[in-house]
Structure formats: structure tokens, C-alpha cells
Enzyme design. Sequence first.
Site, PDB file in Angstrom:
ATOM      1  CD  GLU A  88      -4.088   3.654  -5.852  1.00 39.02           C
ATOM      2  OE1 GLU A  88      -4.188   4.889  -5.880  1.00 39.02           O
ATOM      3  OE2 GLU A  88      -3.533   3.053  -4.905  1.00 39.02           O
ATOM      4  CG  ASN A 122      -3.645   4.386   0.926  1.00 46.64           C
ATOM      5  OD1 ASN A 122      -4.843   4.590   1.142  1.00 46.64           O
ATOM      6  ND2 ASN A 122      -3.129   3.171   0.928  1.00 46.64           N
ATOM      7  CG  HIS A 178      -2.812  -0.479  -3.617  1.00 48.51           C
ATOM      8  ND1 HIS A 178      -3.277   0.777  -3.337  1.00 48.51           N
ATOM      9  CD2 HIS A 178      -2.819  -1.148  -2.428  1.00 48.51           C
ATOM     10  CE1 HIS A 178      -3.529   0.877  -2.057  1.00 48.51           C
ATOM     11  NE2 HIS A 178      -3.263  -0.270  -1.479  1.00 48.51           N
ATOM     12  CB  SER A 212      -0.913   0.083   1.220  1.00 52.88           C
ATOM     13  OG  SER A 212      -1.012  -1.070   1.933  1.00 52.88           O
TER      14      SER A 212
HETATM   15  P1  NAI Z   1      -2.046  -9.914   6.670  1.00 55.00           P
HETATM   16  O1  NAI Z   1      -1.188  -9.785   7.849  1.00 55.00           O
HETATM   17  O2  NAI Z   1      -3.506 -10.130   6.853  1.00 55.00           O
HETATM   18  O3  NAI Z   1      -1.511 -11.093   5.743  1.00 55.00           O
HETATM   19  C1  NAI Z   1      -0.175 -11.271   5.397  1.00 55.00           C
HETATM   20  C2  NAI Z   1       0.047 -12.741   5.179  1.00 55.00           C
HETATM   21  O4  NAI Z   1       1.313 -12.917   4.615  1.00 55.00           O
HETATM   22  C3  NAI Z   1       0.009 -13.538   6.486  1.00 55.00           C
HETATM   23  O5  NAI Z   1      -0.920 -14.589   6.326  1.00 55.00           O
HETATM   24  C4  NAI Z   1       1.436 -14.055   6.630  1.00 55.00           C
HETATM   25  O6  NAI Z   1       1.485 -15.339   7.198  1.00 55.00           O
HETATM   26  C5  NAI Z   1       1.899 -14.071   5.195  1.00 55.00           C
HETATM   27  N1  NAI Z   1       3.336 -13.931   5.061  1.00 55.00           N
HETATM   28  C6  NAI Z   1       4.153 -13.076   5.709  1.00 55.00           C
HETATM   29  N2  NAI Z   1       5.420 -13.231   5.289  1.00 55.00           N
HETATM   30  C7  NAI Z   1       5.397 -14.193   4.335  1.00 55.00           C
HETATM   31  C8  NAI Z   1       6.374 -14.797   3.519  1.00 55.00           C
HETATM   32  N3  NAI Z   1       7.630 -14.436   3.584  1.00 55.00           N
HETATM   33  N4  NAI Z   1       5.976 -15.749   2.657  1.00 55.00           N
HETATM   34  C9  NAI Z   1       4.691 -16.132   2.581  1.00 55.00           C
HETATM   35  N5  NAI Z   1       3.719 -15.602   3.335  1.00 55.00           N
HETATM   36  C10 NAI Z   1       4.072 -14.644   4.199  1.00 55.00           C
HETATM   37  O7  NAI Z   1      -1.755  -8.628   5.797  1.00 55.00           O
HETATM   38  P2  NAI Z   1      -2.679  -7.953   4.697  1.00 55.00           P
HETATM   39  O8  NAI Z   1      -3.556  -6.965   5.333  1.00 55.00           O
HETATM   40  O9  NAI Z   1      -3.257  -9.023   3.856  1.00 55.00           O
HETATM   41  O10 NAI Z   1      -1.614  -7.114   3.865  1.00 55.00           O
HETATM   42  C11 NAI Z   1      -0.766  -7.734   2.931  1.00 55.00           C
HETATM   43  C12 NAI Z   1      -0.215  -6.661   2.017  1.00 55.00           C
HETATM   44  O11 NAI Z   1      -1.301  -5.994   1.380  1.00 55.00           O
HETATM   45  C13 NAI Z   1       0.576  -5.572   2.720  1.00 55.00           C
HETATM   46  O12 NAI Z   1       1.622  -5.168   1.881  1.00 55.00           O
HETATM   47  C14 NAI Z   1      -0.442  -4.447   2.894  1.00 55.00           C
HETATM   48  O13 NAI Z   1       0.131  -3.196   2.977  1.00 55.00           O
HETATM   49  C15 NAI Z   1      -1.211  -4.596   1.600  1.00 55.00           C
HETATM   50  N6  NAI Z   1      -2.556  -4.064   1.626  1.00 55.00           N
HETATM   51  C16 NAI Z   1      -3.372  -4.231   2.701  1.00 55.00           C
HETATM   52  C17 NAI Z   1      -4.657  -3.707   2.688  1.00 55.00           C
HETATM   53  C18 NAI Z   1      -5.581  -3.917   3.833  1.00 55.00           C
HETATM   54  O14 NAI Z   1      -6.614  -3.217   3.902  1.00 55.00           O
HETATM   55  N7  NAI Z   1      -5.316  -4.845   4.726  1.00 55.00           N
HETATM   56  C19 NAI Z   1      -5.171  -2.940   1.540  1.00 55.00           C
HETATM   57  C20 NAI Z   1      -4.255  -2.887   0.428  1.00 55.00           C
HETATM   58  C21 NAI Z   1      -2.990  -3.412   0.500  1.00 55.00           C
END
Ligand code: NAI
Length: 702
Positions: free
Chosen positions: A446, A484, A434, A413
Site C-alpha cells: 500500500e 486494515n 505499507h 500500519s
Molecule cells: P518489531 O517490534 O518486530 O520491530 C521494530 C524494530 O524497531 C525493533 O527491532 C526495534 O529494536 C526497532 N526500533 C524501535 N525503535 C527504534 C528507533 N528509535 N530506532 C531504530 N530502531 C528502533 O515491529 P514490526 O512488526 O517490524 O513493526 C514495525 C512497523 O511496521 C510498525 O509500525 C508496524 O505497525 C508496521 N507493520 C507491521 C506489520 C506486521 O505484521 N508486523 C505489518 C505491516 C506494518
Amino acid sequence: MYTLIDYSLDNELALIGLSRAPVNALGLTLRQELQAAFRQASSDPAVKALVVYGRGLPFCAGADIAEFGGAAFDAPALPQLLIELAGSSKPMVAAIGGLALGGGLELAMACGYRISEPKARLGFPEITLGLLPGAGGTQRLPRLIGAEAALETILAGQPLHAERALELGLADHLADSADELLDAARAYARELLQAGAPAQPAYPHAEPGVALPDNFFVDYTAKKSGQWKGQLAPHLALEAVRIACEQPLDVGLAREQELFLEAMDSPQFQALRHLFFAEREAGKVPGIDASLPLRPIGKVAVIGAGTMGGGIAMNFANIGMPVVLLEQKREALDRGLAQIRKNYEISAKRGKLTQEQVEQRMALLAGTLDYADLADADLVIEAVFESMEVKRQVFVTLDEICKPGAILATNTSTLDVDQIAAFTRRPQDVIGLHFFSPANVMRLLEVVRGKETALDVLATALKLGKQIGKLPVVSGVCYGFIGNRMLEPYAREAHRLLLEGATPAQIDRVLTDLGLNMGVLSMYDLVGIDVGYLIRTPLREALACDPSYYRLADELYALGRYGQKTGRGMYIYEGRERHDDPEVLAMAERLAAELGIQRRVISDQEIHDRCLFMLINEGIQILDEGIALRAGDIDLVWTCGYGFPTWLGGPLHYAGQLGLDHVLAGINQYRALLGAYGEQWFKPAALLEQLVAAGKTRISKD
Ligand code: NAI
Ligand code: 3HC
């Protein structure tokens, strides 16, 4: 000679084929030729019935939206043309292939008889443009399918499937397939002739008002008032249908015209039309055209099965594409897959999917803990923790194992996509995708173009985004991309105003009164005060010069008040209710004293101006820097991803409505009023100053 109509005779039938690519929009020439063709057929004694169809094109997408404000009412205007057609002395059959929308469906209804192909969609999208059907739709539809069904159809703005149109009586028959439509329409016309059917059949609901309960329209308006807040068109559409229920057709048609003109004259129509064309523009990127070969995408991999990864994976399974979902640990993978299944099961419970479809989609999703399973993926989307170090590890590994030409995407993000690309030896294949949360639902995507991203990678991402039902908008690389990055100064003002004397409820009310889905402080409580805190972390050093910067939110974070999930954040939550929290108000007072901020009564106008002007100013800056290609792209991001009211057209269109000079004067006024704080933040974008100096009324870089 016709240029947009194919006129031919098939014995006693006149076939009128509309052929104005791409969608048979009813522009002036098409209207003129349709009238001429109709008159030719009407006056030819050999012709006994007419069939109107789309020749190798969809039947008709309605009035030509680009003509509104121009030639839309040049003779023959659509309403008058359709009155003429509806008075035909010979039966007319509309053969609906592909779609009949708006004026296109009105054309079909002016024909006494309608046959559709099974995959066609029929409806009135006018409401989504801030209009109402204006060529008889609000008068003929209630008479055809009943007032309540008509009202629902017109107000929903969503097209109906052909089968539903058949059930409602909007179509009389369905052909077996699109290929057989014209033959079926001819056969239907002949049947009508053989049966001696009247040129215009009687309406099944000739008096649509009789079956309605007392006070139907008053009650209906009351029920919908929240949903329609701030919008004009639904009220006008309801009024038109009410007239249909109470007045003869000719009176209703005349009144519909007045109401249509009122809608068309409104700024809301201008705003929604702007978004309509902005959406079509968004896919157009200099250097990309249809001749550019795209990279084939047959298999997708998603890394991280958390909040975003699961939703992202669903998008591809939904279009039948196999997806490999990679996690670090078995439990996280199982949890992610279980959540996906749960989401699909909910859709099945709501009747949106069959159980068989649930199983088919789940079968397309393969979980893995092994990067080797990603070796043959055409596209890999990373959705792991928002940490540059974690992203580095992932991209270094991807560079090792992915096949040449695979597209490597990040869902970050806020992190620098160019830096992420530089972890690989193939930065030309790296792009930002994104998605917004929930990623399987939100339409905005995005598409972040790095400085080295190859054109075919960008083009492939745009095409794929559309394929999965998203609205892809291109952004350059900067902190927070388009959406953002703009959120940041807008929310900063809201947080600062708390210290100066406003309350969270007051700030959010001003924003929701404007039509935003949610006030910005409620939004931070929903997303999580902790998430906001972590996202600000990389900015902290650069922003140390403003000690008030998100200060209250930082204190809430330190107290573990993370928002809705902890029951307390900016607000205090009791079930679904939220209230201003005396503790937060006291904290704001204390911080203001510590920071030497004079507290005062803050007017609603000031809240509006400071939050919105800063949002607009950042948008203009983004445009000027070339991060966004066009003002319309910025408006799409904010209407589609951040709940900015569509009927205001997005922040930059809204700035034009407010007056660019007014926005500039406001920014300068707060710059003077707010002392050092004003000096620091209220700097008008150079492009805004240039536009005002040049006397421009809307924001554009051209
Ligand atoms: P989350 O914490 O819910 O999920 C991340 C997942 O990645 C976890 O299940 C974790 O076990 C896994 N993970 C971490 N390191 C890993 C690795 N090395 N290899 C494989 N799996 C791994 O996080 P979320 O919210 O899904 O965010 C993920 C990305 O999306 C971030 O970059 C965040 O900034 C971006 N994002 C999040 C939004 C939101 O509203 N939550 C919106 C848009 C983008
Ligand atoms: N008027 C003018 N141009 C139109 C148009 C319309 N009604 N509908 C589509 N177009 C143009 C688009 O601008 C686009 O042009 P471009 O290629 O130069 O960018 C082109 O047709 C193709 O459109 P899409 O890219 O949107 O193609 P899709 O296949 O994705 O979608 C569609 C086709 C479903 C027809 C979609 O374009 C659409 O929803 N169009 C609007 C339909 C509509 O709102 N009709 C009601 C008009 S108002 C009216 O009829 C008033 C009447 O009641 C008096």
C-alpha cells in the site's frame, strides 16, 4: 497491405513479423492479417518455409483478453486459425523472443518447429484468468511433452524458462541471444529444408495416455481437491487433458472448445479478468505520466531490523541495491541481520539461490547504529515500533540528517501519515510504504499518499514498488488505510457473532468455505491477540459507545491468551490442530449475559452476510471518500494482501455478483434486526444507496 504484420521474403523464406504493440495480443485484426500472411506465403511457390516472429516485440502474449465477450470469436477465431496453420504444407518456425504465453504458445505449437531466445518465457497463464488453453494447447501440449508434464504446466499457470522448455521438448533449439534469434530461426528453417523435414513433425507423445498409471486423472483430482476448492478452471483443464489422452486430436480440439466456453461463461473468469485489468490500472494515477521525472534511487536505508524491517531490506538487496539497516542497539541489529541471513540460507537450501547469491545479497546489507550513515540515502523506510512518539523521534532526526530530496517513508500500519510528515520540514517528501508480513514475500504494497506528498515522490514509489516485484496500490490517509480499515468491521462482526451464539470454528469455516485462505479469527490468533489489542487502542475512546466491541478479544488479551504463540487464543492449539475451546465458549456466554445480548442459533448465511456485507460496505465508503482511487484497487488489496479468493474478484466485485440491491437490502435487514447494535453499525454507505437507486450492477465512482 498489412497494418500489424511485417511480411518480407528472404529468398525461399517468408518472414512474418507480428507487430501489434505492446505484446502482440491476438486481437481480430492481427488474426486476420496473420491468416492472410500465412495464405500468401502458402500460395507463393517461391516460398519454401515460413518464420513467424515478434517484430521488435515479444513473440506473443496470447489471445486479446479485452476481446473476450466481444470479437474473440469473430473469424478467424484463434482455434480455427491455428488449425489452419497447423495444416501448413511448408515447414513453419516460430522464433520466440521475450514470451510466448497462452494463445501465443499455442501459435508457436501450431508451427511445427520452435526456436527460442534464452531469456524467453513460455507458458499457459490461462488458469490464472479462470480459463484453460482454448486454441489447441490442452491437446497439442500433451502430445508434445507428455501428459503429466503438460498437466503440470497448464495447471501451474507459471511460465517456464526457455531452458526448461528446451528440456521438455517444447522448444527445439535455443538461439545464443535475443539479438541473434531471427538469424538463428532463418538458419534453422534452412536446415529443415535441406534435411527435407516434414512440414509438421510427428508428435513425440502421439498417444499421451498410454504411459499413464491406471486411475491417473481420478487420483490427480483427489490429490488436488483441497487446493482447487471452489475453482472451476482446474477441473476443466484436467478434463481437457484427459480427453487428449483418450481421443484423437480433432475430437479433443472440439471438446477443448466446449470446455473453454464453459470457463469463459463463468463468473470466475469475469472476476479474474477484472483483477487482471485492475492490476494494470493500479499503477495509473491522475497527474502522473511517463514525462514526470522520477527521483533517482540508488541507496536505501531501513530503520528498525525487526519483523518488518528485515524483510523490507531484503527486497532491495534482492534487486542489487545497497541497503543500510539502522537499529538502536547492537544486539537488535545483529539479530535482524542474522534473521535475514537465515531467510536467504533457507532459499539456498530450497535451491532458489546459490550460496554465492546469498553472499552477494548479504554484502549489500550494511548494519549501523549511527544516523550519519543515512545521510546519503535516497530513500529511508522507517519500520520501528508502532508508536507516534517513537515515529516522531525518528522523523525529526531524519529531517536533520537526510540529504535534500531524499524520500522519507513510514511502514506504519495504522498511524496518521500526515501527522508523521508534519514532524519534518519537508512533508512533500514523506510517504507511507505499507508492506505486508512477511515483507520479502507478500506482493501487496500500500503506497500511502499524504496530503502533501509530492507527485514525483508518489511516482517514484510506484515505480520502485514494481521494481522490487510488488503490486503497489495507492491509498489515501485514514486509519488502517484500505486493507486494515476494511478488516476492522469485517472482524468486528466475527467477534460480535461469538457473543450472539456462533463459535470460532463455525465462523472461520464459513469464511474458508467461501475460499478465504484463513478464517478471520484464526488470523487474529496467528497475528496475535496482543497485536490486535494494541492496534485497537487508539480507537477505544471513539468506540466506547459499543460495549460489546471486540469484548471477547479484550478479555483474552487480559488473560494472556495471545493466540498461537501462547497455545491459546480464540482457539486451543494442540500441535498443528486447533479446536474450539470450552473456556472461550463459556466466556462468550457469560459476556453475552452481562451485555444483555440474546444468544441464538446463528446460521452460516448470517455469518457470511454480516461479515461480508460490512467488509463490502466499508470498501464502498473508502471509495466514496477517495481513499482508494478505484473499486479495483480495493479488490487488489484484499485478494493480494488478505487472502480473499481471486476467483471472486475481491470484495467489491463480489458485491456486484451478489447483487448490489441484495447487499443493500441485507444491510438494512440487519440494521432492523439487531436493535441498537444494528442502528450503530449497519449504516449503508451513501454510494451504495446511490448505485442501487441508479440501477447499477457494479461498484464504481464514475
Ligand atoms: P518489531 O517490534 O518486530 O520491530 C521494530 C524494530 O524497531 C525493533 O527491532 C526495534 O529494536 C526497532 N526500533 C524501535 N525503535 C527504534 C528507533 N528509535 N530506532 C531504530 N530502531 C528502533 O515491529 P514490526 O512488526 O517490524 O513493526 C514495525 C512497523 O511496521 C510498525 O509500525 C508496524 O505497525 C508496521 N507493520 C507491521 C506489520 C506486521 O505484521 N508486523 C505489518 C505491516 C506494518
Ligand atoms: N490481452 C490484452 N491485453 C494484454 C494482454 C492480453 N493477452 N497481455 C497484456 N496486455 C496489455 C495490458 O493490459 C497492458 O495494457 P495497458 O498498457 O493498456 O495497461 C499492456 O498489455 C502491457 O501489459 P503489462 O503492463 O502487464 O506489461 P508487463 O510487461 O508487466 O507484462 C505480460 C506483460 C507478461 C504479457 C502480462 O501483461 C501478462 O501476463 N499478460 C497476460 C498474458 C495471458 O494471460 N495470456 C493468455 C491470454 S488467454 C488466452 O490466450 C486464451 C487462449 O488459450 C485461447
